[in-house]
Design an enzyme around this catalytic site. Structure first.
Site, short mmCIF file in Angstrom:
data_model
loop_
_atom_site.label_atom_id
_atom_site.label_comp_id
_atom_site.label_asym_id
_atom_site.label_seq_id
_atom_site.Cartn_x
_atom_site.Cartn_y
_atom_site.Cartn_z
N ASP A 136 19.74 28.65 74.29
CA ASP A 136 18.97 27.70 73.48
C ASP A 136 17.85 28.38 72.70
O ASP A 136 17.56 29.57 72.91
CB ASP A 136 18.35 26.62 74.37
CG ASP A 136 19.40 25.81 75.10
OD1 ASP A 136 20.48 25.59 74.52
OD2 ASP A 136 19.15 25.40 76.25
N TYR A 205 21.26 34.11 85.44
CA TYR A 205 20.04 33.81 84.70
C TYR A 205 18.83 34.12 85.58
O TYR A 205 18.90 34.05 86.81
CB TYR A 205 19.98 32.32 84.33
CG TYR A 205 20.87 31.93 83.18
CD1 TYR A 205 20.39 31.90 81.88
CD2 TYR A 205 22.20 31.57 83.40
CE1 TYR A 205 21.20 31.52 80.81
CE2 TYR A 205 23.03 31.20 82.34
CZ TYR A 205 22.52 31.17 81.06
OH TYR A 205 23.34 30.80 80.02
#
Length: 396
Positions: A136, A205
């Site tokens: 994003d 992540y």
């Protein structure tokens, strides 16, 4: 009866999604096969250009027809399917993907560099391009992976044999052109059926955060409930290594999985922060993971995007390499960037020390607890089944 009918409909929808996913994978493989066949074709117009692969070509390397019209970029050259490992710092980018309207994106900058270096053979559509993840706006990565056909110095690229001495130094060439906040870390040749998204075995992540007054033990207790296979629809948007500072402790969460839903990591982190602040109990994770208890996602704000990093992507067949020259340049570049940001941090720290009034963090914490609405008491978004029904109604 109503519950069993709903379960049957949900099972049918899951089967339909699984069938569509398999069909997408089949089409991607067929696309790769056809691209490999197309790579053996020759352009009937010859191009003039620099024969040294690790130098940039000038505009004379573009093919033109007899009428003077441009027909392509180095489309007569040998090519091979290559995977690139990419690092980027996402603060100024509107995400990785260039499919939206906003600019700049990481992907658009990469393709500008590929085009300027004359590494693309034909158009982007013809390059069999794929990416591992779509981060994003504001999110960074140290291990994003993309794959596509690139120009090659090796004429016979049917196999995966790597000849470092004669092949283009893709890392060195691209890093000379890319902006300061994007760097290629390595490259490797990959087989024709490789797809950066579907071949990926797992993704990792990391989310950085200041410890402050957070209850880390409660957060760890809640985080353990995420382990395993679950329905994470209430943790997505539909469609610990520590580092010391003088006044706080910088922590990181590591989240591993085979794949992730849209905004899943930031939603998981947001709920963990509420638990760490004492605003929610770890048991709320059990309730949110149980769709029979919580069929609709409560409305809550995602964690900020800036501290999120796509740390690594795992593949069976990708062994990335980087020449000694390119790796040394990378090290020097990152050290310089690190020093610059440390200087900025020191300036802000100095400014904080000059403020004439003390912090009032305890007052803010008290206000948060007073104003907090428990997650399970909040307004909810439409369920997955309701969204599907709405789409079907629109289509019909």
């Amino acid at each position: 009866m109503a519950a069993s009918a709903a379960d049957g409909e949900a099972a049918a929808l899951r089967a339909e999604v699984a069938a569509l996913r398999m069909r997408v994978q089949e089409l991607e493989k067929e696309n790769q096969r056809l691209s490999k066949v197309a790579s053996s074709c020759k352009c009937e117009f010859k191009c003039k250009g620099n024969s040294e692969g690790n130098r940039l070509h000038d505009d004379s390397s573009k093919c033109t027809s007899r009428t003077g019209r441009q027909v392509g970029v180095v489309s007569h050259c040998s090519k091979r399917l290559v995977a690139l490992k990419v690092m980027y710092f996402g603060q100024r980018f509107y995400g990785f993907s260039s499919e939206g309207q906003a600019e700049p994106t990481v992907e658009s900058e990469i393709f500008k560099a590929l085009d300027r270096a004359k590494l693309l053979v034909g158009s982007r559509k013809e390059s069999s391009y794929s990416r591992c993840g779509r981060t994003d706006k504001g999110v960074s990565a140290t291990g994003q992976v993309i794959s596509l056909f690139l120009r090659s110095n090796i004429k016979d690229t049917g196999g995966d044999v790597l000849d470092e001495r004669s092949e283009i130094d893709y890392v060195k060439v691209l890093n000379r052109i890319l902006p300061q906040d994007i760097r290629v870390l390595g490259w490797c040749p990959v087989p024709a059926d490789f797809h950066a998204r579907f071949t990926c075995l797992g993704r990792e992540y990391k989310y950085l955060f200041w410890k402050g007054d957070l209850d880390i033990l409660e957060m760890q207790k809640a985080a353990s409930k995420f382990i395993g296979e679950h329905d994470f629809r209430n943790f997505c948007k539909m469609d610990a290594a520590n580092k010391r500072s003088n006044d706080d402790e910088l922590c990181s969460m590591t989240i591993k999985g085979s794949a992730f839903l849209w905004h899943q990591v930031r939603c998981m982190v947001a709920v963990l922060f509420l638990i760490g602040q004492g605003l929610e109990s770890p048991s709320v994770v059990d309730s949110l993971l149980d769709i029979s208890v919580t069929p609709r996602k409560p409305q809550y704000k995602m964690a900020p995007e800036l501290p999120l990093i796509l740390h690594s992507c795992l593949f069976d067949t990708a062994n990335f390499i980087c020449s000694s020259d390119a790796s040394q340049s990378l090290i020097e570049h990152l050290k310089d960037e690190y020093r610059q940001y440390m200087l900025q941090a020191a300036i802000f720290h100095e400014a904080l020390s000059c403020l004439p009034f003390p912090e009032s963090s305890s007052l803010r914490t008290l206000q948060k607890k007073r104003n907090h609405i428990p997650l399970l008491s909040r307004q909810t978004e439409p369920s997955y089944e309701e969204r599907v029904a709405k789409v079907k109604t629109k289509v019909s």
